[in-house]
Design a protein around this motif. Structure first.
Motif, PDB file in Angstrom:
ATOM      1  N   ALA A  63       0.836  -1.207   0.000  1.00  0.00           N
ATOM      2  CA  ALA A  63       0.000   0.000   0.000  1.00  0.00           C
ATOM      3  C   ALA A  63       0.866   1.250   0.000  1.00  0.00           C
ATOM      4  CB  ALA A  63      -0.928  -0.011   1.213  1.00  0.00           C
ATOM      5  N   CYS A  64       1.908   1.264   0.835  1.00  0.00           N
ATOM      6  CA  CYS A  64       2.809   2.424   0.865  1.00  0.00           C
ATOM      7  C   CYS A  64       3.478   2.629  -0.491  1.00  0.00           C
ATOM      8  CB  CYS A  64       3.871   2.235   1.948  1.00  0.00           C
ATOM      9  SG  CYS A  64       3.257   2.385   3.632  1.00  0.00           S
ATOM     10  N   LEU A  65       3.884   1.534  -1.107  1.00  0.00           N
ATOM     11  CA  LEU A  65       4.554   1.622  -2.402  1.00  0.00           C
ATOM     12  C   LEU A  65       3.602   2.134  -3.482  1.00  0.00           C
ATOM     13  CD1 LEU A  65       7.259   1.118  -3.773  1.00  0.00           C
ATOM     14  CD2 LEU A  65       6.499  -1.212  -4.276  1.00  0.00           C
ATOM     15  N   LEU A  66       2.362   1.630  -3.488  1.00  0.00           N
ATOM     16  CA  LEU A  66       1.378   2.090  -4.466  1.00  0.00           C
ATOM     17  C   LEU A  66       1.074   3.574  -4.295  1.00  0.00           C
ATOM     18  CD1 LEU A  66      -1.233  -0.831  -4.607  1.00  0.00           C
ATOM     19  CD2 LEU A  66       0.467  -0.207  -6.333  1.00  0.00           C
ATOM     20  N   VAL A  67       0.913   4.012  -3.052  1.00  0.00           N
ATOM     21  CA  VAL A  67       0.639   5.428  -2.779  1.00  0.00           C
ATOM     22  C   VAL A  67       1.802   6.290  -3.274  1.00  0.00           C
ATOM     23  CG1 VAL A  67       0.387   7.137  -0.933  1.00  0.00           C
ATOM     24  CG2 VAL A  67      -0.930   5.013  -0.851  1.00  0.00           C
ATOM     25  N   PHE A  68       3.020   5.821  -3.001  1.00  0.00           N
ATOM     26  CA  PHE A  68       4.197   6.598  -3.395  1.00  0.00           C
ATOM     27  C   PHE A  68       4.319   6.707  -4.917  1.00  0.00           C
ATOM     28  CE2 PHE A  68       8.786   6.905  -4.315  1.00  0.00           C
ATOM     29  CZ  PHE A  68       9.062   8.096  -3.644  1.00  0.00           C
ATOM     30  N   LEU A  69       4.069   5.596  -5.605  1.00  0.00           N
ATOM     31  CA  LEU A  69       4.255   5.582  -7.057  1.00  0.00           C
ATOM     32  C   LEU A  69       3.132   6.292  -7.807  1.00  0.00           C
ATOM     33  CD1 LEU A  69       5.540   1.926  -7.593  1.00  0.00           C
ATOM     34  CD2 LEU A  69       6.874   4.031  -7.758  1.00  0.00           C
ATOM     35  N   PHE A  70       1.893   6.027  -7.405  1.00  0.00           N
ATOM     36  CA  PHE A  70       0.767   6.483  -8.224  1.00  0.00           C
ATOM     37  C   PHE A  70       0.061   7.728  -7.679  1.00  0.00           C
ATOM     38  CE2 PHE A  70       1.238   1.957  -9.165  1.00  0.00           C
ATOM     39  CZ  PHE A  70       1.382   2.016 -10.544  1.00  0.00           C
ATOM     40  N   TYR A  71       0.101   7.933  -6.376  1.00  0.00           N
ATOM     41  CA  TYR A  71      -0.523   9.142  -5.833  1.00  0.00           C
ATOM     42  C   TYR A  71       0.508  10.255  -5.677  1.00  0.00           C
ATOM     43  CZ  TYR A  71      -2.714  12.344  -2.550  1.00  0.00           C
ATOM     44  OH  TYR A  71      -3.195  13.468  -1.934  1.00  0.00           O
ATOM     45  N   GLN A  72       1.642   9.938  -5.064  1.00  0.00           N
ATOM     46  CA  GLN A  72       2.666  10.965  -4.871  1.00  0.00           C
ATOM     47  C   GLN A  72       3.517  11.183  -6.114  1.00  0.00           C
ATOM     48  OE1 GLN A  72       4.009   9.200  -0.755  1.00  0.00           O
ATOM     49  NE2 GLN A  72       4.438  11.398  -0.754  1.00  0.00           N
ATOM     50  N   GLY A  73       3.393  10.289  -7.090  1.00  0.00           N
ATOM     51  CA  GLY A  73       4.204  10.406  -8.296  1.00  0.00           C
ATOM     52  C   GLY A  73       3.966  11.695  -9.068  1.00  0.00           C
ATOM     53  N   GLY A  74       2.813  12.307  -8.891  1.00  0.00           N
ATOM     54  CA  GLY A  74       2.510  13.545  -9.611  1.00  0.00           C
ATOM     55  C   GLY A  74       2.991  14.794  -8.917  1.00  0.00           C
ATOM     56  N   ASP A  75       3.600  14.669  -7.721  1.00  0.00           N
ATOM     57  CA  ASP A  75       4.019  15.848  -6.963  1.00  0.00           C
ATOM     58  C   ASP A  75       5.102  16.645  -7.680  1.00  0.00           C
ATOM     59  OD1 ASP A  75       2.226  15.364  -4.983  1.00  0.00           O
ATOM     60  OD2 ASP A  75       3.662  14.580  -3.525  1.00  0.00           O
ATOM     61  N   SER A  76       6.064  15.958  -8.288  1.00  0.00           N
ATOM     62  CA  SER A  76       7.172  16.679  -8.934  1.00  0.00           C
ATOM     63  C   SER A  76       6.667  17.527 -10.100  1.00  0.00           C
ATOM     64  CB  SER A  76       8.232  15.677  -9.411  1.00  0.00           C
ATOM     65  OG  SER A  76       7.668  14.731 -10.300  1.00  0.00           O
ATOM     66  N   ARG A  77       5.693  16.991 -10.837  1.00  0.00           N
ATOM     67  CA  ARG A  77       5.131  17.749 -11.961  1.00  0.00           C
ATOM     68  C   ARG A  77       4.384  18.987 -11.456  1.00  0.00           C
ATOM     69  NH1 ARG A  77       0.196  17.476 -13.799  1.00  0.00           N
ATOM     70  NH2 ARG A  77      -0.144  15.502 -12.690  1.00  0.00           N
ATOM     71  N   LYS A  78       3.611  18.821 -10.380  1.00  0.00           N
ATOM     72  CA  LYS A  78       2.883  19.966  -9.817  1.00  0.00           C
ATOM     73  C   LYS A  78       3.852  21.024  -9.316  1.00  0.00           C
ATOM     74  CE  LYS A  78      -0.944  17.022  -8.327  1.00  0.00           C
ATOM     75  NZ  LYS A  78      -1.595  16.379  -7.155  1.00  0.00           N
ATOM     76  N   LEU A  79       4.955  20.592  -8.697  1.00  0.00           N
ATOM     77  CA  LEU A  79       5.922  21.563  -8.185  1.00  0.00           C
ATOM     78  C   LEU A  79       6.601  22.301  -9.329  1.00  0.00           C
ATOM     79  CD1 LEU A  79       7.408  22.811  -5.813  1.00  0.00           C
ATOM     80  CD2 LEU A  79       9.023  20.907  -5.878  1.00  0.00           C
TER      81      LEU A  79
END
Length: 482
Positions: A25-41
Motif C-alpha cells: 500500500a505504501c509503495l502504491l501510494v508513493f508511485l501512483f498518488y505521490q508520483g505527480g508531486d514533482s510535476r505539480k511543483l
C-alpha cells in the motif's frame, strides 16, 4: 548506531500478509498518488517565476532567516541561510524558487506581515499571484492534502500520513524496517489486531509529534512512527526474556542478547537526545519516541485482553530450532510413536532442562503424566502448566487445564485452594461466570474460609455489575452465612 531486535526468522509457509499488504500500500501510494508531486511543483515554480514573485520574496526570505537567527536564537536557520545564499550565487533559480514555495513557515510569515514588507501595489500583486499558486498547485501536493499538519490537525490525517513518504530513500528504509519488525509482531498478535495496533501506534505517534510542534504548518509524512510502535510492541511482548538484537556501529556490526525491555529506554533516550541536540535533520524524533511509547503501552495495557499474544507464537518452529533441539525432539517423538512413554518422558525432561522457554515440552510432559492420573506427577504437571499459561497471559488455557484435571485427577490428588482461586480470578477477568462459579464451588470444598469469603464477595459484586440480581443475592446470602 542502530539496534533492532532479530529474535525470529520468517516462516514463509505462513506469510505475514498484513505486513506485506502495508508495504504494498505504501509503495502504491508513493508511485501512483505521490508520483505527480514533482510535476505539480515544476508547474508551480514556472508560474511563480513568470509572475515575478522571486524578486519580491527573496529579500523577504533572507530577512526572515536573519530575524530567526538574531532575535529568536534559532541557530539551525543559519544553515538554511547559507544554502539560500549559495543557491542565489550559483544561479539555481529553480531550486531557489522551490525552496521559497515549500517553506510553509515562511509563507505564514508573509501572510501575517505582508502589509509591512511590501508597498500596496506589490502587496496586491503578490497576494493575487501567490493565492493562485497555493490553491492550484501547492495545496494539491500529497503532503499538504494527506500529511499530518500540526496547525490543522484532523482525525483522518492521523491515518493517511502513515502511507506517505518523502522520497525513495525514505520509503525504502521504512519498508525494510516494517518487514523486519512486522512479521514477528503480526505472528504474535494475529493479522487483524496487528493492523489495528499498527495504525493506532501511528496515530498516537502523530499526536505526540503535534504536541511538540504546536502551530507548525510543516506536514509530517512517513510510516516511521508506526514502525517505532512495532519496536515498542516487539520488546513489550517478550518482556524481560532475553532475545537477540542486531547492532550496527560505523562499519562494525554483530549480534548480542539482552532482556527485551532493557533496550526500550535506550531507544527512547536516543530519540529524545537527537530531538534536542541533533539539529535540523528533518527527522521527526518525537514521532519516533511517541511510537515507541504507544507500542509498549498498548501491549502493557491490553496484553491480557485485546492484545493478548497468540498461544502458537511461543511454540517452536523448525526454522527457530537449533540442530541439537531438533534431534532431541525427534527422538522423543519417536519414543512416543513406539509407545515407550517412560523413555519419552525422560527425553522431554532432558530437553526441558536446556530449553525451558519451549512451552511445547511442558505440554508433552503434562500429556504423559495424564496417562496415570492416579500418580502425584499429574497434579504437579497440571500446576506447572497452569502457572506457565498464566505467566504467558493465556487464561483460557489455564482454565482448560484445570477443568481437565477436575475430570481426571481431582479424585486422586485434589488441587489446593490457591489453584482454584487463581482459576476463579482468571475466569472473572475473562467474564466466564460459569467457570468462575465452578471454581468457587471447588474452593468452598478446599476448606480455606479466608479465600472462600473473598471469592464470594467478588462473585456477588460481579453479578451485580452484570445486573443478575438472583445470582448476586445468592452470593450475598452466602457471605452472611459465612
Amino acid at each position: 548506531m542502530l539496534i533492532i531486535p532479530a529474535e525470529n526468522a520468517i516462516n514463509w509457509k505462513r506469510p505475514p500478509w498484513v505486513t506485506l499488504g502495508l508495504m504494498f500500500a505504501c509503495l502504491l501510494v508513493f508511485l501512483f498518488y505521490q508520483g505527480g508531486d514533482s510535476r505539480k511543483l515544476e508547474q508551480a515554480v514556472d508560474v511563480y517565476v513568470d509572475a515575478g514573485l522571486p524578486q519580491l520574496e527573496e529579500p523577504a526570505y533572507e530577512d526572515y532567516l536573519q530575524r530567526k537567527i538574531r532575535f529568536e536564537g534559532d541557530d539551525e536557520r543559519a544553515l538554511e541561510l547559507r544554502e539560500f545564499q549559495q543557491l542565489r550565487e550559483e544561479g539555481e533559480d529553480f531550486w531557489l524558487s522551490a525552496s521559497l514555495l515549500m517553506d510553509r513557515e515562511f509563507y505564514q510569515y508573509l501572510l501575517q506581515n505582508r502589509d509591512i514588507i511590501w508597498a500596496p501595489a506589490e502587496r496586491t500583486h503578490w497576494l493575487e499571484q501567490r493565492s493562485i499558486i497555493e490553491e492550484t498547485y501547492i495545496q494539491r501536493l500529497s503532503a499538504n492534502q494527506l500529511g499530518l499538519i500540526p496547525a490543522k490537525l484532523s482525525l483522518y490525517t492521523l491515518i493517511t500520513y502513515q502511507f506517505l513518504h518523502g522520497g525513495w530513500g525514505h520509503i525504502i528504509g521504512n519498508l525494510l524496517f516494517l518487514f523486519l519488525l512486522g512479521f514477528t509482531v503480526e505472528k504474535a498478535l494475529g493479522p487483524g489486531r496487528f493492523l489495528l495496533a499498527y495504525l493506532a501506534c501511528g496515530a498516537l505517534s502523530g499526536v505526540v509529534f503535534t504536541a511538540f510542534s504546536l502551530g507548525s504548518f510543516i506536514p509530517l509524512v512517513g510510516a516511521s512512527g508506526s514502525i517505532s510502535g512495532l519496536m515498542g510492541m516487539y520488546v513489550a511482548i517478550y518482556g524481560l526474556q532475553k532475545i537477540r538484537f542486531f547492532y550496527f556501529l560505523g562499519v562494525y556490526f554483530n549480534y548480542f542478547r539482552a532482556p527485551a525491555l532493557a533496550i526500550l529506554p535506550v531507544w527512547l533516550g536516543k530519540e529524545i537526545y537527537d530531538y534536542w541536540f541533533a539539529g535540523a535533520t528533518g527527522v521527526a524524533y518525537m514521532a519516533h519516541a511517541g511510537g515507541l511509547l504507544a507500542g509498549a503501552g498498548l501491549v502493557w495495557l491490553l496484553g491480557k485482553s485485546w492484545l493478548q499474544v497468540r498461544e502458537e507464537f511461543f511454540e517452536p518452529e523448525d526454522s527457530e530450532q537449533d540442530e541439537r533441539f531438533t534431534t532431541g525432539y525427534a527422538q522423543a517423538m519417536a519414543s512416543l510413536g513406539r509407545m515407550d512413554f517412560d523413555l519419552a518422558r525422560r527425553q522431554f525432561e532432558a530437553l526441558r532442562e536446556n530449553y525451558s522457554d519451549r512451552p511445547i515440552l511442558l505440554e508433552h510432559l503434562y500429556n504423559l503424566a495424564k496417562l496415570r492420573p492416579d500418580l502425584p506427577e499429574y497434579q504437579s504437571r497440571t500446576r506447572e502448566l497452569m502457572n506457565d499459561a498464566q505467566s504467558r497471559r493465556q487464561p483460557e488455557q489455564m482454565v482448560a487445564v484445570w477443568q481437565e484435571y477436575l475430570r481426571k485427577g481431582e479424585e486422586h490428588h485434589p488441587l489446593a485452594a490457591e489453584d482454584h482461586n487463581r482459576v476463579l480470578f482468571a475466569s472473572l477477568k475473562q467474564h466466564d461466570m460459569k467457570a468462575a462459579e465452578r471454581a468457587f464451588e471447588r474452593l468452598r470444598g478446599a476448606n480455606d474460609p479466608l479465600l472462600t469469603t473473598e471469592a464470594c464477595r467478588l462473585l456477588a459484586e460481579e453479578f451485580e455489575k452484570l445486573q443478575m440480581t438472583p445470582k448476586a443475592r445468592h452470593y450475598r446470602e452466602l457471605l452472611q452465612v459465612s
